[in-house]
Design a protein around this motif. Structure first.
Motif, PDB file in Angstrom:
ATOM      1  N   ASN A 438      82.083 -42.491  26.088  1.00 21.27           N
ATOM      2  CA  ASN A 438      80.764 -41.884  26.280  1.00 21.27           C
ATOM      3  C   ASN A 438      79.705 -42.573  25.428  1.00 21.27           C
ATOM      4  N   ALA A 439      78.804 -43.338  26.062  1.00 27.70           N
ATOM      5  CA  ALA A 439      77.774 -44.078  25.327  1.00 27.70           C
ATOM      6  C   ALA A 439      76.772 -43.160  24.642  1.00 27.70           C
ATOM      7  N   THR A 440      76.723 -41.892  25.076  1.00 30.49           N
ATOM      8  CA  THR A 440      75.778 -40.950  24.466  1.00 30.49           C
ATOM      9  C   THR A 440      76.447 -40.053  23.420  1.00 30.49           C
ATOM     10  N   CYS A 441      77.674 -40.368  23.070  1.00 30.48           N
ATOM     11  CA  CYS A 441      78.371 -39.603  22.034  1.00 30.48           C
ATOM     12  C   CYS A 441      77.536 -39.614  20.756  1.00 30.48           C
ATOM     13  N   PRO A 442      77.206 -38.455  20.206  1.00 29.09           N
ATOM     14  CA  PRO A 442      76.339 -38.405  19.014  1.00 29.09           C
ATOM     15  C   PRO A 442      76.834 -39.264  17.849  1.00 29.09           C
ATOM     16  N   ALA A 443      78.152 -39.306  17.651  1.00 31.95           N
ATOM     17  CA  ALA A 443      78.686 -40.109  16.548  1.00 31.95           C
ATOM     18  C   ALA A 443      78.403 -41.586  16.774  1.00 31.95           C
ATOM     19  N   GLN A 444      78.532 -42.028  18.012  1.00 26.18           N
ATOM     20  CA  GLN A 444      78.249 -43.420  18.324  1.00 26.18           C
ATOM     21  C   GLN A 444      76.767 -43.726  18.195  1.00 26.18           C
ATOM     22  N   ASN A 479      67.904 -43.518  21.966  1.00 28.05           N
ATOM     23  CA  ASN A 479      68.639 -44.776  21.977  1.00 28.05           C
ATOM     24  C   ASN A 479      67.830 -45.806  21.189  1.00 28.05           C
ATOM     25  N   VAL A 480      68.366 -46.987  20.994  1.00 32.76           N
ATOM     26  CA  VAL A 480      67.733 -47.958  20.099  1.00 32.76           C
ATOM     27  C   VAL A 480      66.380 -48.439  20.609  1.00 32.76           C
ATOM     28  N   ALA A 481      66.182 -48.463  21.913  1.00 35.66           N
ATOM     29  CA  ALA A 481      64.898 -48.925  22.455  1.00 35.66           C
ATOM     30  C   ALA A 481      63.761 -47.975  22.099  1.00 35.66           C
ATOM     31  N   ASP A 482      64.090 -46.704  21.877  1.00 44.11           N
ATOM     32  CA  ASP A 482      63.050 -45.721  21.529  1.00 44.11           C
ATOM     33  C   ASP A 482      62.369 -46.049  20.212  1.00 44.11           C
ATOM     34  N   ILE A 483      63.028 -46.845  19.362  1.00 41.81           N
ATOM     35  CA  ILE A 483      62.436 -47.217  18.071  1.00 41.81           C
ATOM     36  C   ILE A 483      61.080 -47.869  18.277  1.00 41.81           C
ATOM     37  N   TYR A 484      60.976 -48.672  19.344  1.00 45.21           N
ATOM     38  CA  TYR A 484      59.751 -49.440  19.583  1.00 45.21           C
ATOM     39  C   TYR A 484      58.650 -48.620  20.245  1.00 45.21           C
ATOM     40  N   SER A 485      58.921 -47.328  20.489  1.00 46.48           N
ATOM     41  CA  SER A 485      57.892 -46.424  21.008  1.00 46.48           C
ATOM     42  C   SER A 485      57.345 -45.503  19.923  1.00 46.48           C
ATOM     43  N   LEU A 486      57.924 -45.570  18.719  1.00 47.44           N
ATOM     44  CA  LEU A 486      57.479 -44.708  17.626  1.00 47.44           C
ATOM     45  C   LEU A 486      56.057 -45.062  17.195  1.00 47.44           C
ATOM     46  N   GLU A 487      55.318 -44.057  16.770  1.00 45.88           N
ATOM     47  CA  GLU A 487      53.944 -44.253  16.308  1.00 45.88           C
ATOM     48  C   GLU A 487      53.781 -43.669  14.904  1.00 45.88           C
ATOM     49  N   VAL A 488      52.783 -44.174  14.192  1.00 45.74           N
ATOM     50  CA  VAL A 488      52.520 -43.726  12.822  1.00 45.74           C
ATOM     51  C   VAL A 488      52.292 -42.224  12.778  1.00 45.74           C
ATOM     52  N   THR A 571      81.426 -55.031  30.600  1.00 45.89           N
ATOM     53  CA  THR A 571      81.567 -53.568  30.545  1.00 45.89           C
ATOM     54  C   THR A 571      80.335 -52.935  29.909  1.00 45.89           C
ATOM     55  N   TYR A 572      79.837 -53.554  28.852  1.00 46.93           N
ATOM     56  CA  TYR A 572      78.648 -53.015  28.166  1.00 46.93           C
ATOM     57  C   TYR A 572      77.436 -53.020  29.099  1.00 46.93           C
ATOM     58  N   PHE A 573      77.198 -54.155  29.765  1.00 49.77           N
ATOM     59  CA  PHE A 573      76.013 -54.266  30.612  1.00 49.77           C
ATOM     60  C   PHE A 573      76.143 -53.516  31.933  1.00 49.77           C
ATOM     61  N   THR A 574      77.361 -53.119  32.283  1.00 45.95           N
ATOM     62  CA  THR A 574      77.569 -52.348  33.517  1.00 45.95           C
ATOM     63  C   THR A 574      77.212 -50.880  33.309  1.00 45.95           C
ATOM     64  N   GLU A 575      77.338 -50.380  32.081  1.00 47.10           N
ATOM     65  CA  GLU A 575      77.074 -48.972  31.788  1.00 47.10           C
ATOM     66  C   GLU A 575      75.579 -48.685  32.005  1.00 47.10           C
ATOM     67  N   PRO A 576      75.230 -47.705  32.870  1.00 53.93           N
ATOM     68  CA  PRO A 576      73.818 -47.466  33.246  1.00 53.93           C
ATOM     69  C   PRO A 576      72.882 -47.269  32.062  1.00 53.93           C
ATOM     70  N   GLN A 577      73.302 -46.476  31.070  1.00 53.29           N
ATOM     71  CA  GLN A 577      72.399 -46.233  29.946  1.00 53.29           C
ATOM     72  C   GLN A 577      72.157 -47.519  29.150  1.00 53.29           C
ATOM     73  N   ASN A 578      73.190 -48.341  29.014  1.00 54.40           N
ATOM     74  CA  ASN A 578      73.021 -49.610  28.303  1.00 54.40           C
ATOM     75  C   ASN A 578      72.088 -50.541  29.072  1.00 54.40           C
ATOM     76  N   VAL A 582      68.717 -52.133  27.471  1.00 50.62           N
ATOM     77  CA  VAL A 582      68.502 -53.581  27.367  1.00 50.62           C
ATOM     78  C   VAL A 582      67.271 -54.004  28.165  1.00 50.62           C
ATOM     79  N   ASN A 583      67.081 -53.419  29.328  1.00 51.91           N
ATOM     80  CA  ASN A 583      65.871 -53.740  30.111  1.00 51.91           C
ATOM     81  C   ASN A 583      64.606 -53.412  29.329  1.00 51.91           C
ATOM     82  N   ARG A 584      64.613 -52.288  28.647  1.00 46.76           N
ATOM     83  CA  ARG A 584      63.450 -51.908  27.837  1.00 46.76           C
ATOM     84  C   ARG A 584      63.261 -52.870  26.679  1.00 46.76           C
ATOM     85  N   LEU A 585      64.370 -53.287  26.048  1.00 51.29           N
ATOM     86  CA  LEU A 585      64.265 -54.228  24.937  1.00 51.29           C
ATOM     87  C   LEU A 585      63.708 -55.571  25.400  1.00 51.29           C
ATOM     88  N   ILE A 586      64.124 -56.014  26.570  1.00 54.08           N
ATOM     89  CA  ILE A 586      63.612 -57.278  27.107  1.00 54.08           C
ATOM     90  C   ILE A 586      62.092 -57.214  27.234  1.00 54.08           C
TER      91      ILE A 586
END
Length: 688
Positions: A438-444, A479-488, A571-578, A582-586
């Motif tokens: 589960n890519a959305t597992c909180p621990a992960q 997810n990690v891409a959300d970091i780049y949407s943060l505002e002051v 496998t990583y790039f096949t997972e929809p959330q990943n 990655v598309n957002r990071l690009i």
């Protein structure tokens, strides 16, 4: 006038008495008066200095109670660098070191000085005209922190020295916290409801780096001087042993267990003796330091890779202890791996209370036949990371139970679930580890976010584990891409985060947009893709988009990737959330493209394999790797037959010894820079 003259005379007498009794108590361990009498003298002196401020001087015994808090630590440049030591881990390595000395000093006789390698903090203390002038930490060996005010609080360190000492000199020593003092300090902290110190070394280092010297003054620190750094204006003995005896006559405290050894056999006897008796020492020690005694020979031997050739640290084996394995827990890693760990009856190992320890994986547990309820041997690997070595079979109870991840995580439905998100766990054919898919597992998510912002990843300064967990809990990032949407404004609105901190964090985030492709790929946290694989992928695909669109066939043909890594990437790039992440990071990253590696082998460094050990002074490990790959070379983390160069930084470890044994060419940092800037095909001069 008469009163101030009388006061001055009494002040001088009190200082003489207090310095005399300090020396007897803290250096000679032969006190002549009671603590109460000493305190009475100190109180009288303090009162006189308060009444007559003009009589106060920097080296007064009253100064040991601590000055006003420091604004910040300044920097002191060491006149002579504080080098770190090479390590030996066996008698064979020690004997090899002696043979190298014999080759470098052909036909010459030499003796040794043996000292305990104490687990404290190295310092350099300078004296001018008999008065303590400055004191500094080792730092990077060239520059250290100015901790003069804190060093003044250590009662076994003289504030002034005997008249026969040089006009201007530096001593080097180890500040430490004796075991008994450490235990008393932790008892006081426990009663006060304060967190306990992990071990004596951490307590000593933390005490010396207090911005308020008054706090340092309350810590029962001690110091042993182990070397004369340099000296002006004085004729000194020709040997280290005699020099230390001279230093002792100036009023400094030396380790009483130091020994002058005439042969390698005596050195080995000294080591064996203290390996057996190390537990009786009043301080923590992790080995023996062996030095060539003759100072002229030391000078001729010189140094290499920021290590003196004339000295070596022969390390003791890791600390071990036994305790009960109460249970085996399971944590979830950032790639979803299920990692078993030992839950122990608390045990004291090498100055640290151990409650949990590493167990690697289920296969390793079964191979060692470790069972819940066993008495197990615990050791601190490298005297740092606690590990379970194995069970004590003769103490095994009849009800000790065999561990199984599937059994441990089996639910009411008879299936095994992730302990965090309850997803069904998996294990791929041929793999050792079970994992949560589960890519959305909180621990992960928490660990992925921490990994993403790490120094080797996107290097977002100020955003560590604590903020990563908090941002997830507050819903600021999913997810990690959300970091780049943060505002002051979002960050400044949080409790305990001021506007300036918010601005600094957003600046760090924006700066990370231009991180090299290697770091971006590594930051994604794809299973089996470390920095080496990330570098290879960056060189072959040039952009994140090209890697994202690659198929398994394109990946498998790349040298160093192979089926396992290629399958993991797909496998990583096949997972929809990943894919979405990655598309957002690009879209938001400004990663400089890398020219695909189409090298024909004409580059002098093409295919040249490097390994780096120790700490580099002028660049980070990642920057060094970037320079290697930019020059056409490759880097590895372990030495192999293909390794051509080992770059040895400060505090280089066992790889340096292994490289010498394998005949691998060793470069200092300066030689490495010259080689990278101007590659050559001829072998570099091999260093000691």
């Amino acid at each position: 006038m008469i009163q101030i003259l009388q006061a001055q005379e009494r002040v001088l007498e009190l200082r003489r008495l207090l310095n005399h009794h300090n020396y007897l108590y803290y250096v000679k361990d032969t006190p002549e008066i009671s603590d109460e009498s000493y305190d009475a003298l100190l109180r009288e002196l303090r009162q006189l200095e308060q009444e007559y401020p003009s009589l106060v001087i920097p080296d007064s015994p009253t100064m040991r109670v601590g000055a006003e808090p420091l604004k910040a630590f300044g920097v002191i440049t060491h006149r002579k660098p504080l080098l770190s030591l090479a390590n030996a881990f066996s008698k064979a390595e020690l004997q090899a070191w002696v043979k190298r000395i014999e080759k470098l000093l052909p036909g010459e006789e030499f003796t040794f000085v043996c000292e305990h390698k104490m687990d404290g903090l190295a310092v350099a203390v300078t004296y001018e005209d008999g008065q303590l002038s400055t004191g500094a930490t080792r730092g990077d060996g060239v520059e250290g922190e100015n901790i003069t005010a804190n060093l003044r609080t250590i009662r076994s360190l003289p504030l002034s020295v005997a008249n026969q000492s040089p006009e201007h000199f530096e001593v080097r020593g180890e500040v430490f916290l004796p075991k008994a003092n450490f235990e008393q300090l932790n008892l006081k902290r426990d009663k006060a409801g304060l967190p306990l110190f992990a071990n004596p070394r951490n307590a000593a280092a933390g005490s010396l780096r207090q911005l308020d010297p008054r706090v340092t003054a309350q810590r029962p620190l001690d110091i042993y001087v182990y070397a004369l750094g340099w000296a002006d204006g004085s004729q000194l003995p020709a040997s280290h042993w005699d020099t230390m005896e001279r230093i002792k006559s100036w009023g400094f405290k030396l380790n009483p267990y130091n020994r002058h050894c005439r042969s390698l056999q005596e050195v080995e006897q000294y080591y064996d003796e203290w390996l057996e008796k190390r537990h009786t020492l009043p301080y923590e020690a992790d080995g023996v330091v062996i030095k060539i005694n003759d100072l002229a020979q030391q000078e001729r031997l010189g140094s290499a890779a920021r290590e003196p050739r004339w000295a070596i640290a022969f390390k003791f084996p890791a600390h071990q202890a036994t305790t009960i394995l109460k249970d085996i827990g399971i944590s979830v890693g950032r790639t979803g791996t299920l990692n078993p760990y030992a839950i122990l009856e608390p045990v004291f190992v090498g100055g640290v209370i151990i409650r949990q320890a590493s167990l690697h994986n289920e296969e390793d547990i079964q191979r060692k036949d470790i069972r819940i309820g066993d008495t197990v041997v615990i050791q601190r690997a490298g005297d740092v990371i606690p590990q379970v070595v194995g069970p004590v079979l003769e103490k095994r109870p009849h009800n000790a139970s065999v561990f199984s991840i599937e059994t441990k995580l089996k639910g009411a439905d008879g299936l095994s679930h992730c302990p965090v998100c309850n997803s069904l766990i998996r294990k791929s054919p041929g793999e050792v580890m079970y994992y949560c898919p589960n890519a959305t597992c909180p621990a992960q998510l928490a660990e992925k976010l921490e990994h993403f912002v790490s120094k080797s990843g996107m290097d977002i300064k100020g955003m560590g584990e604590q903020l990563a967990v908090a941002f997830l809990a507050e819903g600021l990032v999913k997810n990690v891409a959300d970091i780049y949407s943060l505002e002051v404004s979002q960050l400044a609105a949080r409790d305990r985060m001021k506007n300036k901190s918010a601005v600094n964090l957003i600046d760090a985030i924006n700066k990370s947009r231009k991180r090299p492709l290697t770091n971006v790929i590594f930051a994604l946290g794809i299973r089996h893709v470390g920095l080496e694989s990330a570098t290879v992928l960056a060189q072959n695909f040039g952009t994140l988009k090209a890697l994202f669109e690659a198929d398994q066939a394109q990946l498998k043909i790349i040298p160093g990737i192979g089926d396992k890594i290629a399958e993991s990437i797909i496998t990583y790039f096949t997972e929809p959330q990943n894919r979405e992440t990655v598309n957002r990071l690009i879209q938001v990253l400004e990663t400089p493209p890398v020219t695909p590696d189409n090298s024909t082998g004409t580059d002098p460094l093409a295919g040249t394999e490097f390994v780096i050990t120790g700490t580099l002074a002028g660049m980070t490990r990642q920057q060094a790797w970037d320079r290697i790959t930019a020059a056409g070379g490759t880097y590895k983390t372990d030495l192999t037959k293909k390794t051509r160069f080992l770059v040895a930084g400060q505090e280089a470890g066992s790889k340096l010894t292994k490289a010498r044994e394998m005949g691998i060419e060793i470069l200092t940092e300066d030689q490495f820079i010259i080689l990278i800037e101007k590659p050559v095909t001829e072998p570099q001069p091999r260093l000691f």
